[in-house]
Design a protein around this motif. Structure first.
Motif, PDB file in Angstrom:
ATOM      1  N   ILE A   1      42.715  36.700  34.914  1.00  0.00           N
ATOM      2  CA  ILE A   1      44.085  36.634  34.396  1.00  0.00           C
ATOM      3  C   ILE A   1      45.066  36.734  35.555  1.00  0.00           C
ATOM      4  CG2 ILE A   1      45.750  37.663  32.815  1.00  0.00           C
ATOM      5  CD1 ILE A   1      43.383  38.777  31.225  1.00  0.00           C
ATOM      6  N   GLN A   2      44.883  37.767  36.377  1.00  0.00           N
ATOM      7  CA  GLN A   2      45.758  37.947  37.538  1.00  0.00           C
ATOM      8  C   GLN A   2      45.582  36.806  38.528  1.00  0.00           C
ATOM      9  OE1 GLN A   2      46.860  41.704  40.108  1.00  0.00           O
ATOM     10  NE2 GLN A   2      44.783  41.081  40.629  1.00  0.00           N
ATOM     11  N   GLU A   3      44.334  36.415  38.769  1.00  0.00           N
ATOM     12  CA  GLU A   3      44.054  35.424  39.805  1.00  0.00           C
ATOM     13  C   GLU A   3      44.651  34.056  39.485  1.00  0.00           C
ATOM     14  OE1 GLU A   3      39.908  37.827  40.765  1.00  0.00           O
ATOM     15  OE2 GLU A   3      39.836  35.858  39.823  1.00  0.00           O
ATOM     16  N   THR A   4      44.641  33.680  38.206  1.00  0.00           N
ATOM     17  CA  THR A   4      45.202  32.377  37.830  1.00  0.00           C
ATOM     18  C   THR A   4      46.715  32.443  37.619  1.00  0.00           C
ATOM     19  OG1 THR A   4      44.639  32.814  35.505  1.00  0.00           O
ATOM     20  CG2 THR A   4      43.074  31.525  36.799  1.00  0.00           C
ATOM     21  N   VAL A   5      47.202  33.550  37.120  1.00  0.00           N
ATOM     22  CA  VAL A   5      48.646  33.676  36.886  1.00  0.00           C
ATOM     23  C   VAL A   5      49.415  33.602  38.204  1.00  0.00           C
ATOM     24  CG1 VAL A   5      50.445  35.323  36.226  1.00  0.00           C
ATOM     25  CG2 VAL A   5      48.541  34.888  34.684  1.00  0.00           C
ATOM     26  N   LEU A   6      48.885  34.233  39.255  1.00  0.00           N
ATOM     27  CA  LEU A   6      49.615  34.331  40.521  1.00  0.00           C
ATOM     28  C   LEU A   6      49.378  33.158  41.465  1.00  0.00           C
ATOM     29  CD1 LEU A   6      49.063  38.124  41.312  1.00  0.00           C
ATOM     30  CD2 LEU A   6      51.117  37.040  40.398  1.00  0.00           C
TER      31      LEU A   6
ATOM     32  N   LEU B   1      53.161  45.246  30.835  1.00  0.00           N
ATOM     33  CA  LEU B   1      51.743  45.586  30.911  1.00  0.00           C
ATOM     34  C   LEU B   1      51.108  45.636  29.524  1.00  0.00           C
ATOM     35  CD1 LEU B   1      49.195  46.505  32.387  1.00  0.00           C
ATOM     36  CD2 LEU B   1      50.087  48.845  32.345  1.00  0.00           C
ATOM     37  N   GLU B   2      51.837  46.178  28.549  1.00  0.00           N
ATOM     38  CA  GLU B   2      51.266  46.293  27.202  1.00  0.00           C
ATOM     39  C   GLU B   2      50.971  44.929  26.591  1.00  0.00           C
ATOM     40  OE1 GLU B   2      55.794  46.939  26.801  1.00  0.00           O
ATOM     41  OE2 GLU B   2      54.172  47.501  28.176  1.00  0.00           O
ATOM     42  N   THR B   3      51.747  43.903  26.951  1.00  0.00           N
ATOM     43  CA  THR B   3      51.479  42.558  26.453  1.00  0.00           C
ATOM     44  C   THR B   3      50.162  42.041  27.006  1.00  0.00           C
ATOM     45  OG1 THR B   3      53.849  42.104  26.318  1.00  0.00           O
ATOM     46  CG2 THR B   3      52.365  40.205  26.288  1.00  0.00           C
ATOM     47  N   HIS B   4      49.954  42.209  28.304  1.00  0.00           N
ATOM     48  CA  HIS B   4      48.697  41.786  28.916  1.00  0.00           C
ATOM     49  C   HIS B   4      47.518  42.581  28.356  1.00  0.00           C
ATOM     50  CE1 HIS B   4      50.271  38.950  31.770  1.00  0.00           C
ATOM     51  NE2 HIS B   4      51.130  39.822  32.262  1.00  0.00           N
ATOM     52  N   LEU B   5      47.702  43.869  28.142  1.00  0.00           N
ATOM     53  CA  LEU B   5      46.626  44.699  27.606  1.00  0.00           C
ATOM     54  C   LEU B   5      46.213  44.238  26.213  1.00  0.00           C
ATOM     55  CD1 LEU B   5      47.796  48.240  28.738  1.00  0.00           C
ATOM     56  CD2 LEU B   5      45.728  47.067  29.485  1.00  0.00           C
ATOM     57  N   ALA B   6      47.194  43.888  25.395  1.00  0.00           N
ATOM     58  CA  ALA B   6      46.892  43.449  24.027  1.00  0.00           C
ATOM     59  C   ALA B   6      46.099  42.144  24.023  1.00  0.00           C
ATOM     60  CB  ALA B   6      48.190  43.282  23.239  1.00  0.00           C
ATOM     61  N   LEU B   7      46.343  41.277  25.003  1.00  0.00           N
ATOM     62  CA  LEU B   7      45.698  39.967  25.038  1.00  0.00           C
ATOM     63  C   LEU B   7      44.351  39.983  25.748  1.00  0.00           C
ATOM     64  CD1 LEU B   7      48.828  37.791  25.892  1.00  0.00           C
ATOM     65  CD2 LEU B   7      47.626  37.881  23.694  1.00  0.00           C
ATOM     66  N   SER B   8      44.037  41.059  26.461  1.00  0.00           N
ATOM     67  CA  SER B   8      42.849  41.041  27.327  1.00  0.00           C
ATOM     68  C   SER B   8      41.759  42.025  26.912  1.00  0.00           C
ATOM     69  CB  SER B   8      43.262  41.353  28.772  1.00  0.00           C
ATOM     70  OG  SER B   8      43.778  42.674  28.870  1.00  0.00           O
ATOM     71  N   ARG B   9      41.858  42.624  25.739  1.00  0.00           N
ATOM     72  CA  ARG B   9      40.905  43.672  25.367  1.00  0.00           C
ATOM     73  C   ARG B   9      39.459  43.180  25.322  1.00  0.00           C
ATOM     74  NH1 ARG B   9      43.207  48.179  22.553  1.00  0.00           N
ATOM     75  NH2 ARG B   9      41.092  48.940  22.159  1.00  0.00           N
ATOM     76  N   THR B  10      39.240  41.894  25.013  1.00  0.00           N
ATOM     77  CA  THR B  10      37.870  41.392  24.912  1.00  0.00           C
ATOM     78  C   THR B  10      37.312  40.913  26.249  1.00  0.00           C
ATOM     79  OG1 THR B  10      38.654  39.182  24.338  1.00  0.00           O
ATOM     80  CG2 THR B  10      38.191  40.679  22.522  1.00  0.00           C
ATOM     81  N   TYR B  11      38.143  40.900  27.286  1.00  0.00           N
ATOM     82  CA  TYR B  11      37.671  40.416  28.585  1.00  0.00           C
ATOM     83  C   TYR B  11      36.773  41.455  29.255  1.00  0.00           C
ATOM     84  CZ  TYR B  11      40.589  36.241  28.547  1.00  0.00           C
ATOM     85  OH  TYR B  11      41.126  35.019  28.237  1.00  0.00           O
ATOM     86  N   GLN B  12      35.930  40.991  30.167  1.00  0.00           N
ATOM     87  CA  GLN B  12      34.895  41.835  30.741  1.00  0.00           C
ATOM     88  C   GLN B  12      35.237  42.288  32.154  1.00  0.00           C
ATOM     89  OE1 GLN B  12      31.213  39.637  30.553  1.00  0.00           O
ATOM     90  NE2 GLN B  12      31.298  39.387  28.334  1.00  0.00           N
TER      91      GLN B  12
ATOM     92  N   PHE C   1      43.575  48.238  35.837  1.00  0.00           N
ATOM     93  CA  PHE C   1      43.957  47.919  37.215  1.00  0.00           C
ATOM     94  C   PHE C   1      44.059  46.417  37.461  1.00  0.00           C
ATOM     95  CE2 PHE C   1      41.737  52.109  38.641  1.00  0.00           C
ATOM     96  CZ  PHE C   1      42.794  52.838  38.130  1.00  0.00           C
ATOM     97  N   ALA C   2      43.234  45.627  36.766  1.00  0.00           N
ATOM     98  CA  ALA C   2      43.231  44.177  36.986  1.00  0.00           C
ATOM     99  C   ALA C   2      44.518  43.513  36.526  1.00  0.00           C
ATOM    100  CB  ALA C   2      42.037  43.545  36.267  1.00  0.00           C
ATOM    101  N   LEU C   3      45.335  44.231  35.767  1.00  0.00           N
ATOM    102  CA  LEU C   3      46.547  43.642  35.199  1.00  0.00           C
ATOM    103  C   LEU C   3      47.830  44.137  35.859  1.00  0.00           C
ATOM    104  CD1 LEU C   3      45.458  44.024  31.463  1.00  0.00           C
ATOM    105  CD2 LEU C   3      45.340  41.949  32.844  1.00  0.00           C
ATOM    106  N   LEU C   4      47.716  45.134  36.717  1.00  0.00           N
ATOM    107  CA  LEU C   4      48.921  45.729  37.298  1.00  0.00           C
ATOM    108  C   LEU C   4      49.690  44.739  38.167  1.00  0.00           C
ATOM    109  CD1 LEU C   4      47.623  49.297  38.279  1.00  0.00           C
ATOM    110  CD2 LEU C   4      48.998  48.637  36.285  1.00  0.00           C
ATOM    111  N   GLY C   5      48.983  43.872  38.879  1.00  0.00           N
ATOM    112  CA  GLY C   5      49.636  42.961  39.801  1.00  0.00           C
ATOM    113  C   GLY C   5      50.465  41.881  39.142  1.00  0.00           C
TER     114      GLY C   5
END
Length: 676
Positions: free
Chosen positions: A204-209, A276-287, A296-300
């Motif tokens: 998520i972070q790697e492609t967004v940035l 951050l809460e938006t990203h957390l809601a969308l990424s709960r199933t990710y590994q 931590f993977a979403l902070l950036g």
């Protein structure tokens, strides 16, 4: 190459390491150098997954699970098999290149350095010239999927605030294709997106940035625009009835979240970061490999302004902290910050005592949200806690960070009866308590025959939380599907009970025999029942014996026949079943899908006041439903000890979702709640 590689400390807080790929091919010999980001070095960054699993077949010939090694600065450095394969491909594609790779460029054993570098990863990927995506060595059939993607119509990206703006154009274009993509082709494309890389939280972070993205599957270069277009179209197609039962659970969530990642990327490149809460809601199933990285993977890529806490200082990646500490501190920052009560909606159904020692109000981000929050694409459409008052309504965290104080709450009622979960109703054919609840004389919905239509509508909208097909309010024509669904539910209940009774002698004492099953048509029976059907027959508890089920159904029919003409509808259904006619059954599909999605991990309940609602499967008789000023939805809480409460989860309560419960309330009549 016998000496094990030893990391040297980085010189400055803005220093990183980069791997230099030389001009020689297939040597696996590299130099690891230090650079300072302040000097604007030119480099690429690798996005990959550490391990592809035991079934993968690395081209390097090493063990797919334990990997192998490379030569780094003349010393041996262990890497995973997939990374080793990726390096062999990169040697052919990117000679004389500097590249950042997390497993190599970060000393993973040094927690202090690991924490500092992860806090820099937003800057690292944002500064990279190109993000190179390595999907791994593919099975042969993935080549066909790539060819199919090339045949898909290209639909121009919408510079919009919502993915839904894109969908009408996508559906129209797909329907107008002269050679439509068939089911098998879509399944092949779906399988491609089921690869492990697409399930990683870090992508998520790697492609967004990323400034630019290059994708490789084995030796094949796949244009990022091709994947982007296919992912958007797949998100539209996955909701068609043809695929909704095939792509379920994790993969349905992954397919649905990829377009949201693309939207986040668009916003990021326009200078707008999501909370951050938006990203957390969308990424709960990710590994992730380390469960702390779910945060931590979403902070950036997150707007840090939403993280505020009077109790805990600045929130950053820190691998010296436990998973429980990271989750609790993150929730504390969010709930005291802009996210507020929406954090409580992220709490999943859990048993008590909970498997992970965290407070009840803290979401366990290591597990998927079950059930998912009452929302559409991360946005909650309700306003149950709408309230105007000068009194403080913001929640506060206790000094020890373990308790959450809600300064004001209105008690809406105590749960007096619950049904089976939607999963039990739909898959195990157990619905006695469901019919008993709907037949309860205390239920307010059915108390007036003159309001029959309104009562029926209130019933079916409550059973799906008035959310269906990504719409709120749910489409009105779902009412017809509901009536046919409830008729088939009655038929299924009686038929299953009859068959289950045949396996249990004590269901029919004195030598009596069970009545003949209703569903005499094998064709229709196979169409109706799930793969768990035989298990359900043999394991049905005593309350699902025929007489109990029959009594519950009779009471339900008596309570609702005047409103629904149930007897007439049931007779029509029986005739259709006997004739093997699937047409009426297919009418049930839309409501069945909506109910299954909403209530799979929820159960229906009624309060002592007669109000109908749905709540997490953990809810039980005696729990209380409360609404909190400022919260979008009501919550179910359970008194535990010393006047404290455990949060069970959010709830949908008929007649209380748009501020009705607080309308005209005296602020002084509200009371505080302490959640532990």
């Amino acid at each position: 190459m016998s000496t094990q590689f030893c990391y040297q400390p980085l010189s400055t807080s803005s220093s990183i390491r980069l791997l230099r790929i030389g001009k020689f091919i297939s040597t696996l010999q590299y130099d690891l150098i230090e650079v300072n980001l302040e000097n604007d070095p030119v480099y690429d960054a690798l996005s990959y997954t550490w391990c592809l699993g035991k079934k993968s077949k690395p081209i390097s010939g090493v063990d797919p699970e334990f990997g192998g090694s490379i030569n780094c600065n003349g010393m041996k450095l262990n890497v995973t098999a997939n990374l080793r394969d990726g390096l062999l491909r990169l040697e052919q594609l990117r000679q004389e290149t500097l590249i950042w790779i997390d497993a190599i460029c970060i000393n993973q054993q040094n927690l202090q350095e690991r924490s500092a570098q992860v806090n820099m990863m937003g800057r690292i990927f944002r500064s990279a010239r190109t993000v190179v995506v390595w999907l791994g060595e593919p099975p042969g059939d993935y080549e066909d999927a790539i060819l199919l993607m090339e045949e898909l119509p290209y639909i121009k990206e919408q510079q919009s605030e919502s993915v839904s703006d894109y969908e009408d154009a996508a559906v129209a274009t797909l329907c107008e294709m002269t050679s439509p993509i068939n089911k098998g082709d879509w399944l092949a494309i779906g399988d491609f997106f089921c690869q492990i890389w697409f399930q990683r939280c870090w992508i998520i972070q790697e492609t967004v940035l990323a400034n630019t993205i290059e994708v490789y599957s084995g030796p094949t270069h796949i244009p990022w625009s091709l994947l982007q277009n296919a992912a958007r179209l797949l998100d539209v197609v996955r909701r068609w009835s043809l695929f909704s039962q095939i792509w379920r659970g994790t993969f349905a969530t992954i397919f649905g979240s990829i377009p949201m990642i693309l939207l986040a990327r668009e916003h990021c490149h326009r200078g707008k970061l999501w909370q951050l809460e938006t990203h957390l809601a969308l990424s709960r199933t990710y590994q992730v490999t380390d469960q702390r990285d779910k945060i931590f993977a979403l902070l950036g890529i997150s707007d840090r302004s939403s993280l505020a806490s009077s109790v805990i200082g600045k929130f950053d990646a820190d691998y010296a902290k436990s998973i429980e500490q990271v989750y609790t501190e993150c929730a504390a920052h969010l709930v005291e910050g802009r996210a507020g009560y929406s954090v409580l909606s992220m709490v999943e159904a859990r048993s008590y005592p909970a498997p992970r020692p965290i407070p009840s109000w803290v979401p366990d981000f290591s597990v998927p949200p079950s059930p998912p929050p009452l929302a559409i694409r991360g946005q909650c459409p309700f306003s149950a806690g709408a309230f105007t008052s000068s009194l403080p309504t913001r929640p506060t965290v206790s000094p020890n960070g373990k308790e959450l104080y809600l300064p004001a709450a209105a008690r809406l009622g105590r749960i007096s009866r619950t049904s089976e979960t939607g999963e039990e109703i739909c898959s195990l054919e157990r619905m006695t308590n469901f019919f008993r609840l709907l037949a309860d004389p205390a239920l307010r919905l059915a108390e007036s025959a003159t309001q029959a239509a309104a009562a029926i509508e209130a019933l079916w909208r409550t059973l799906i939380a008035d959310l269906a097909e990504e719409q709120h309010p749910a489409p009105a024509n779902l009412g017809t599907s509901f009536l046919q669904w409830i008729a088939y539910l009655v038929v299924r209940a009686l038929d299953t009970a009859s068959r289950a009774s045949a396996h249990a002698a004590d269901h029919f004492p004195d030598g009596e025999s069970p009545p003949e099953p209703v569903l005499t048509s094998e064709v229709v029976r196979d169409f109706i029942f799930s793969a768990d059907y035989n298990t359900a027959l043999r394991s049905a508890p005593p309350e699902y014996r025929y007489f109990d089920v029959h009594a519950a159904v009779v009471d339900f029919i008596a309570a609702w026949d005047g409103a629904m003409s149930l007897r007439e509808l049931l007779e029509t259904t029986r005739v259709a079943v006997a004739a093997g006619d699937k047409a009426p059954l297919e009418v049930t599909h839309r409501f069945s899908v909506a109910f299954s999605r909403m209530c799979s991990a929820r159960r229906v309940f009624i309060t002592e006041e007669g109000d109908l609602g749905i709540a997490h499967q953990s809810a039980r008789v005696g729990d209380e439903v409360v609404v909190v000023p400022g919260a979008a939805v009501p919550f179910v809480v359970r008194e535990v000890e010393g006047g404290a409460y455990a949060l069970i989860g959010e709830a949908f309560l008929h007649g209380a979702m748009d501020g009705e419960a607080l309308e005209g309330k005296d602020p002084l009549a509200l009371e505080g709640l302490r959640l532990v």
